[in-house]
Design a protein around this motif. Structure first.
Motif, PDB file in Angstrom:
ATOM      1  N   ASP A  82       0.799  -1.342   0.162  1.00 39.70           N
ATOM      2  CA  ASP A  82      -0.096   0.000   0.071  1.00 39.70           C
ATOM      3  C   ASP A  82       0.816   1.221   0.054  1.00 39.70           C
ATOM      4  OD1 ASP A  82      -2.329   1.278  -0.140  1.00 39.70           O
ATOM      5  OD2 ASP A  82      -2.838   1.065   2.240  1.00 39.70           O
ATOM      6  N   LYS A  91     -14.019   1.229  -7.459  1.00 37.74           N
ATOM      7  CA  LYS A  91     -13.242   0.236  -6.576  1.00 37.74           C
ATOM      8  C   LYS A  91     -13.263  -1.029  -7.343  1.00 37.74           C
ATOM      9  CE  LYS A  91     -17.235  -2.168  -4.570  1.00 37.74           C
ATOM     10  NZ  LYS A  91     -17.813  -2.629  -3.025  1.00 37.74           N
ATOM     11  N   GLU A 120      -4.034  -6.014   0.674  1.00 38.18           N
ATOM     12  CA  GLU A 120      -5.103  -5.251   0.998  1.00 38.18           C
ATOM     13  C   GLU A 120      -4.316  -3.701   0.642  1.00 38.18           C
ATOM     14  OE1 GLU A 120      -7.906  -2.615   2.172  1.00 38.18           O
ATOM     15  OE2 GLU A 120      -8.095  -4.970   1.711  1.00 38.18           O
ATOM     16  N   SER A 135      -5.394  -0.268   1.457  1.00 39.81           N
ATOM     17  CA  SER A 135      -6.527   0.251   1.931  1.00 39.81           C
ATOM     18  C   SER A 135      -6.347   1.898   1.571  1.00 39.81           C
ATOM     19  CB  SER A 135      -6.481   0.172   3.517  1.00 39.81           C
ATOM     20  OG  SER A 135      -5.337   0.641   3.991  1.00 39.81           O
ATOM     21  N   ASN A 153     -13.753  -7.605  -5.120  1.00 38.36           N
ATOM     22  CA  ASN A 153     -13.078  -8.912  -4.949  1.00 38.36           C
ATOM     23  C   ASN A 153     -13.581  -9.847  -5.656  1.00 38.36           C
ATOM     24  OD1 ASN A 153     -11.462  -7.756  -2.745  1.00 38.36           O
ATOM     25  ND2 ASN A 153     -13.052  -8.126  -1.271  1.00 38.36           N
ATOM     26  N   SER A 187     -12.020   5.295  -4.037  1.00 36.56           N
ATOM     27  CA  SER A 187     -13.308   5.557  -3.754  1.00 36.56           C
ATOM     28  C   SER A 187     -13.657   6.644  -3.791  1.00 36.56           C
ATOM     29  CB  SER A 187     -13.557   4.627  -2.277  1.00 36.56           C
ATOM     30  OG  SER A 187     -14.741   5.026  -2.028  1.00 36.56           O
ATOM     31  N   TYR A 229      -7.190   2.040  -2.127  1.00 36.54           N
ATOM     32  CA  TYR A 229      -8.440   1.849  -2.152  1.00 36.54           C
ATOM     33  C   TYR A 229      -9.394   2.897  -1.854  1.00 36.54           C
ATOM     34  CZ  TYR A 229      -6.916  -2.778  -3.733  1.00 36.54           C
ATOM     35  OH  TYR A 229      -6.554  -3.969  -4.672  1.00 36.54           O
TER      36      TYR A 229
END
Length: 192
Positions: free
Chosen positions: A34, A77, A63, A65, A80, A72, A68
């Motif tokens: 990330d 997005k 992940e 986060s 999954n 958003s 993402y």
């Protein structure tokens, strides 16, 4: 200021957080780690100056986060799972190697690729939601017989329990008006 041509950038001296940027284009290709809040702020500042970004994420990315959450804010997005299609005209050998249906719109019209198919291997579906000041267009999708495999590690590409039948976008383009003279674009594709 960004360089005049292309440069590989390793954020925070981490070779797994690499991207390529041209003067007005930033490419994030299958990030494995990330981005920090500071790095996201730098990406945002670049886009707010009229830069564009391409984000390509694979099905087994961990992940991300911060990234993402930023996506958003733009209304996009990565779902999954992995896109698949039962129609033999919509996949190449494996049901998870989608022959994406190119969507007719002003972006694909200008490229002259309408009514053609592009292979999207092991693709993550991309979902867009309305955001004020941001327009989006689907560039490619599964066919109507598409579905999302919930277990991306399954050795069976057939529809299984837990999978969801639905048509999915595979690539989208978003456009945000920065001011009267400037806009910024985000291209998102969930494929390996």
């Amino acid at each position: 200021m960004l360089c005049d041509f292309a440069k590989i950038v390793h954020f925070a001296n981490n070779p797994q957080l690499q991207c390529v940027y041209l003067q007005y284009l930033l490419i994030l290709s299958s990030p494995e780690t990330d981005y920090s809040a500071d790095e996201i702020n730098k990406i945002d500042a670049f886009l707010n100056k009229g830069g564009d970004i391409i984000i390509i994420a694979n099905t087994v990315t961990g992940e991300l986060s911060n990234l993402y959450a930023y996506m958003s804010e733009w209304g996009v997005k990565l779902e999954n799972g992995m896109a698949a299609d039962d129609d033999v005209n919509n996949f190449a050998r494996y049901k998870t190697f989608i022959l994406g249906q190119i969507q007719k719109n002003e972006i694909t019209d200008s490229m002259g690729i309408n009514d053609q198919q592009v292979v999207f291997p092991l693709a993550r579906p991309v979902v867009c939601e309305e955001r004020v000041g941001i327009n989006f267009a689907s560039l490619a999708s599964t066919g109507d017989s598409g579905y999302v495999k919930s277990n991306v590690y399954s050795s069976d590409d057939a529809f299984e329990e837990g999978d969801v039948r639905k048509k999915s976008d595979l690539a989208v383009m978003l456009k945000k008006q920065i001011n009267m003279d400037t806009d910024s674009k985000m291209f998102v594709m969930g494929t390996s």
